[in-house]
Design a protein around this motif. Structure first.
Motif, PDB file in Angstrom:
ATOM      1  N   ILE A 178      22.348  40.663  19.576  1.00  9.78           N
ATOM      2  CA  ILE A 178      21.390  39.986  18.698  1.00  9.78           C
ATOM      3  C   ILE A 178      21.924  40.021  17.267  1.00  9.78           C
ATOM      4  N   ALA A 179      21.871  38.877  16.588  1.00  7.68           N
ATOM      5  CA  ALA A 179      22.167  38.809  15.150  1.00  7.68           C
ATOM      6  C   ALA A 179      20.863  38.403  14.481  1.00  7.68           C
ATOM      7  N   ASN A 180      20.263  39.346  13.756  1.00 11.84           N
ATOM      8  CA  ASN A 180      18.944  39.137  13.175  1.00 11.84           C
ATOM      9  C   ASN A 180      19.043  39.046  11.656  1.00 11.84           C
ATOM     10  N   SER A 195      24.298  46.555   9.663  1.00 10.35           N
ATOM     11  CA  SER A 195      23.718  45.527   8.808  1.00 10.35           C
ATOM     12  C   SER A 195      24.734  45.142   7.735  1.00 10.35           C
ATOM     13  N   ILE A 196      25.016  43.834   7.632  1.00 11.09           N
ATOM     14  CA  ILE A 196      26.062  43.341   6.739  1.00 11.09           C
ATOM     15  C   ILE A 196      25.536  42.143   5.963  1.00 11.09           C
ATOM     16  N   HIS A 227      20.558  41.080   4.327  1.00  9.43           N
ATOM     17  CA  HIS A 227      21.526  41.494   5.342  1.00  9.43           C
ATOM     18  C   HIS A 227      21.187  40.848   6.687  1.00  9.43           C
ATOM     19  N   THR A 228      22.209  40.759   7.530  1.00  6.57           N
ATOM     20  CA  THR A 228      22.012  40.421   8.932  1.00  6.57           C
ATOM     21  C   THR A 228      22.277  41.690   9.721  1.00  6.57           C
ATOM     22  N   MET A 229      21.350  42.022  10.610  1.00 10.89           N
ATOM     23  CA  MET A 229      21.521  43.185  11.475  1.00 10.89           C
ATOM     24  C   MET A 229      22.133  42.707  12.790  1.00 10.89           C
ATOM     25  N   PHE A 230      23.338  43.192  13.059  1.00  9.26           N
ATOM     26  CA  PHE A 230      24.001  42.903  14.322  1.00  9.26           C
ATOM     27  C   PHE A 230      23.683  44.050  15.280  1.00  9.26           C
ATOM     28  N   ILE A 231      22.874  43.762  16.282  1.00  7.34           N
ATOM     29  CA  ILE A 231      22.515  44.761  17.292  1.00  7.34           C
ATOM     30  C   ILE A 231      23.440  44.535  18.478  1.00  7.34           C
TER      31      ILE A 231
END
Length: 190
Positions: free
Chosen positions: A124-126, A49-50, A131-135
């Motif tokens: 997935i970029a949520n 998460s960034i 933050h955006t969670m990059f899965i």
């Protein structure tokens, strides 16, 4: 003694003190991330998460790739610096004297001082708010051969991994057991 109540917050501990690498060539960067972990087994998947204002955010958003590099307690100062300084203004690889090589399955660097590196491709970029969670699918993994025994077992207890807990860094301690030890019959599994 009772318990004290707090409103909802981000206290989850310990977390990995990971160095996330992204990009390549002059466009590469490294940032510190504690908000990372495993989310799935088959396929193997991880997340990071960034915040959108971080320099690495745009790189990962554009390339769809990153590497999660696990750190050791000997790397505490460098790990902290990579979370405090922006890669837009400083080459953190040079400043921290990181040795790198290109990952096998993504176009990002692997930090050789890190004992374990997980190569990831974003699925997935949520956007979650702050933050955006990059899965991402873990497409490859490299481990320093010093920590792999003759049977191919990875011996993380020898590594000296570092953890992050509510604003502080810690060296992980001694092994307390292994998966299933609480239900294993005495004498089995030795």
């Amino acid at each position: 003694m009772g318990r004290q109540y707090f409103k909802g917050g981000t206290l989850m501990a310990p977390l990995p003190a990971a160095l996330v690498t992204c990009g390549s060539g002059d466009g590469r960067n490294v940032l510190t991330a504690a908000w990372t972990g495993i989310v799935n087994t088959r396929p193997p998947m991880a997340y990071v998460s960034i915040r959108p204002e971080r320099h690495s955010y745009a790189i990962i958003k554009e390339t769809g790739e990153f590497v999660i590099n696990l750190t050791t307690s000997k790397m505490a100062r460098e790990t902290d610096l990579c979370g405090m300084k922006s890669g837009a203004k400083l080459d953190k690889f040079t400043k921290c004297h990181f040795e790198t090589e290109k990952a096998q399955t993504v176009d990002c660097p692997v930090i050789l001082q890190c004992p374990v590196s997980l190569e990831c491709k974003v699925r997935i970029a949520n956007d979650l708010g702050s933050h955006t969670m990059f899965i991402a699918v873990i497409t490859g993994m490299s481990v320093d051969e010093r920590y792999v025994d003759s049977k191919g077992k990875i011996n993380l207890q020898q590594v000296g991994l570092m953890a992050y807990s509510h604003g502080e860094y810690f060296a992980l301690g001694r092994k307390l057991g292994d998966f299933g030890f609480s239900v294993r019959k005495k004498g089995a599994g030795k």
